[in-house]
Design an enzyme around this catalytic site. Structure first.
Site, PDB file in Angstrom:
ATOM      1  N   LYS A 111     -23.328  21.311 -13.633  1.00  0.00           N
ATOM      2  CA  LYS A 111     -22.617  21.553 -12.762  1.00  0.00           C
ATOM      3  C   LYS A 111     -21.168  22.320 -13.347  1.00  0.00           C
ATOM      4  CE  LYS A 111     -24.259  19.324  -9.135  1.00  0.00           C
ATOM      5  NZ  LYS A 111     -24.440  18.331  -8.010  1.00  0.00           N
ATOM      6  N   LYS A 192     -34.501  24.322  -8.884  1.00  0.00           N
ATOM      7  CA  LYS A 192     -35.239  23.181  -7.750  1.00  0.00           C
ATOM      8  C   LYS A 192     -34.599  23.674  -6.434  1.00  0.00           C
ATOM      9  CE  LYS A 192     -33.084  19.107  -7.870  1.00  0.00           C
ATOM     10  NZ  LYS A 192     -32.923  17.784  -8.287  1.00  0.00           N
ATOM     11  N   LYS A 195     -31.672  19.248  -1.632  1.00  0.00           N
ATOM     12  CA  LYS A 195     -30.728  18.998  -0.160  1.00  0.00           C
ATOM     13  C   LYS A 195     -29.431  19.390  -0.092  1.00  0.00           C
ATOM     14  CE  LYS A 195     -30.358  14.303  -1.255  1.00  0.00           C
ATOM     15  NZ  LYS A 195     -30.322  14.201  -3.061  1.00  0.00           N
TER      16      LYS A 195
HETATM   17  N1  AQP Z   1     -37.297  19.608  -5.173  1.00  0.00           N
HETATM   18  C1  AQP Z   1     -37.483  18.741  -6.226  1.00  0.00           C
HETATM   19  N2  AQP Z   1     -38.964  18.059  -6.218  1.00  0.00           N
HETATM   20  C2  AQP Z   1     -38.761  17.136  -7.294  1.00  0.00           C
HETATM   21  N3  AQP Z   1     -38.315  16.069  -6.971  1.00  0.00           N
HETATM   22  C3  AQP Z   1     -37.174  15.636  -6.925  1.00  0.00           C
HETATM   23  N4  AQP Z   1     -36.001  15.247  -6.503  1.00  0.00           N
HETATM   24  C4  AQP Z   1     -35.584  15.048  -6.334  1.00  0.00           C
HETATM   25  N5  AQP Z   1     -35.734  16.515  -5.597  1.00  0.00           N
HETATM   26  C5  AQP Z   1     -37.003  17.474  -5.714  1.00  0.00           C
HETATM   27  C6  AQP Z   1     -36.607  14.161  -6.486  1.00  0.00           C
HETATM   28  O1  AQP Z   1     -35.590  13.091  -5.512  1.00  0.00           O
HETATM   29  C7  AQP Z   1     -35.095  11.834  -5.882  1.00  0.00           C
HETATM   30  C8  AQP Z   1     -34.002  11.710  -5.759  1.00  0.00           C
HETATM   31  O2  AQP Z   1     -33.032  12.790  -5.787  1.00  0.00           O
HETATM   32  P1  AQP Z   1     -31.574  12.654  -4.876  1.00  0.00           P
HETATM   33  O3  AQP Z   1     -31.764  12.917  -4.291  1.00  0.00           O
HETATM   34  O4  AQP Z   1     -30.638  11.318  -6.034  1.00  0.00           O
HETATM   35  O5  AQP Z   1     -31.063  13.219  -6.330  1.00  0.00           O
HETATM   36  P2  AQP Z   1     -31.074  15.259  -6.788  1.00  0.00           P
HETATM   37  O6  AQP Z   1     -32.015  14.893  -7.282  1.00  0.00           O
HETATM   38  O7  AQP Z   1     -29.536  15.564  -7.553  1.00  0.00           O
HETATM   39  O8  AQP Z   1     -31.356  16.260  -5.207  1.00  0.00           O
HETATM   40  P3  AQP Z   1     -31.171  17.264  -4.845  1.00  0.00           P
HETATM   41  O9  AQP Z   1     -31.822  17.701  -3.424  1.00  0.00           O
HETATM   42  O10 AQP Z   1     -31.198  18.009  -6.385  1.00  0.00           O
HETATM   43  O11 AQP Z   1     -29.412  16.930  -4.343  1.00  0.00           O
HETATM   44  P4  AQP Z   1     -28.402  17.516  -4.661  1.00  0.00           P
HETATM   45  O12 AQP Z   1     -28.297  19.267  -4.297  1.00  0.00           O
HETATM   46  O13 AQP Z   1     -26.838  16.678  -3.809  1.00  0.00           O
HETATM   47  O14 AQP Z   1     -27.870  17.489  -6.572  1.00  0.00           O
HETATM   48  C9  AQP Z   1     -34.981  11.963  -7.653  1.00  0.00           C
HETATM   49  O15 AQP Z   1     -35.700  10.856  -8.459  1.00  0.00           O
HETATM   50  C10 AQP Z   1     -34.662  13.765  -8.037  1.00  0.00           C
HETATM   51  O16 AQP Z   1     -35.499  13.848  -9.307  1.00  0.00           O
END
Ligand code: AQP
Length: 326
Positions: A111, A192, A195
């Site tokens: 980031k 990846k 969200k």
């Molecule tokens: N695309 C993915 N594939 C596999 N695992 C995923 N996780 C998230 N996206 C994927 C896993 O879900 C858990 C919760 O993650 P989180 O929502 O707390 O945070 P994150 O990993 O930062 O998810 P995002 O969707 O990418 O959120 P933003 O966009 O807000 O940063 C974790 O175990 C994660 O690995």
């Protein structure tokens, strides 16, 4: 019984990646583990959030946990911000963590490398995550691959604390699913699925209209070879579709590869689209029942009471070890 613990931050609506990488694992483990599943809302505010939207999303996410098959009788479900001990322990742990190790966290580095003006919270949030885990002496933390480094930091912090102050924390281990540890963006399959992605077509939200979700799968970026093969390096788009199908149907990736080996990309996408749409339809039907009942408040109240008691005991022990008492 061993304890599992994980959370999905309400920084956006939950995606197919959230389901496959985290919720599905918790669902698969819930019969055999003492399972803790929380909403890490304090983590969500490491980046700016609209307060009304955040509030709505917190409820939505708990509704989705339940709609995805998380059984409230087998899981302790709670909201991080309702339990003040998380932030308390985080402060103590921040004071035992070195700047160097916090600076090595790749999510933070990614980031900041884009030149964004980020908050101090984004820098320290892996330490809050360590507190989330260590507060309950979790044995296993089911996570996607991107969070492995943060669980390793929690381990390092716990080991160091135990050495310095005497046995206090259990040492947690990450649980990474063999398939589906990183579901990729449908439009940029080397990235990846997230969200907070700005590309609407690249991400499938669990509350997406199933017809729209089908369209997103049908327009997923692949390659020009027209050969169905699991090869994440050279064929990330096709491999991602095979992975999604394998995870949603609980089939081994090799078997999925064999099943579709003679398909062209269009026919493969149709099959994947159908499975995705059916999954969303089933989740959304349950979600509608849940959201119109009192169950979310009941579950969160029970989780708050239970985890606050447990966390209070742990924090008292930590304060005692560190010398924070009269
Ligand atoms: N695309 C993915 N594939 C596999 N695992 C995923 N996780 C998230 N996206 C994927 C896993 O879900 C858990 C919760 O993650 P989180 O929502 O707390 O945070 P994150 O990993 O930062 O998810 P995002 O969707 O990418 O959120 P933003 O966009 O807000 O940063 C974790 O175990 C994660 O690995």
């Amino acid at each position: 019984m061993k304890k599992t613990l994980t959370g999905l931050k309400p920084s956006g609506e939950l995606t197919l990646g959230s389901l496959i990488g985290a919720i599905k694992q918790m669902r698969d483990y819930q019969d055999n583990y003492n399972s803790y599943l929380f909403v890490p809302d304090l983590h969500a505010i490491t980046v700016p959030q609209d307060p009304e939207e955040l509030k709505a999303r917190i409820r939505k996410n708990v509704g989705l946990y339940l709609a995805c098959g998380i059984d409230p009788h087998k899981n302790t479900i709670y909201l991080q911000s309702e339990n003040l001990y998380h932030a308390n322990l985080s402060w103590v742990l921040e004071c035992t963590t070195y700047m160097g190790e916090a600076s090595r966290m790749t999510q933070y580095k990614d980031k900041t490398s884009k030149g964004e003006n980020v908050s101090v919270g984004l820098f320290t949030y892996p330490i809050l995550m360590a507190a989330d885990i260590l507060l309950y002496d979790a044995d296993y933390v089911p996570v996607g691959i991107d969070q492995k480094q943060h669980v390793e930091l929690a381990r390092d912090i716990a080991i160091r604390f135990n050495k310095r102050f005497g046995a206090t924390f259990n040492i947690p281990e990450p649980l990474i699913p063999p398939t589906g540890a990183k579901i990729m963006d449908l439009q940029e399959p080397t990235k990846k699925m997230s969200k907070s992605s700005e590309n609407y077509k690249g991400t499938i939200l669990l509350l997406d209209d199933p017809i729209q979700a089908k369209k997103k799968i049908m327009s997923a970026v692949t390659d020009s070879e027209n050969l169905v093969k699991y090869d994440p390096i050279n064929k990330p788009g096709i491999s991602n579709l095979l992975t999604i199908y394998a995870c949603l149907t609980d089939t081994k990736i090799e078997d999925v590869e064999t099943k579709f080996q003679d398909y062209n990309y269009g026919s493969l996408k149709k099959e994947v689209a159908l499975v995705v749409a059916n999954t969303l339809t089933s989740i959304q039907q349950k979600y509608q029942e849940i959201i119109s009942s009192n169950i979310i408040d009941e579950v969160l109240d029970a989780g708050r009471i239970k985890t606050t008691q447990e966390a209070a005991t742990k924090l008292k022990e930590v304060y005692h070890k560190v010398g924070l008492e009269r």
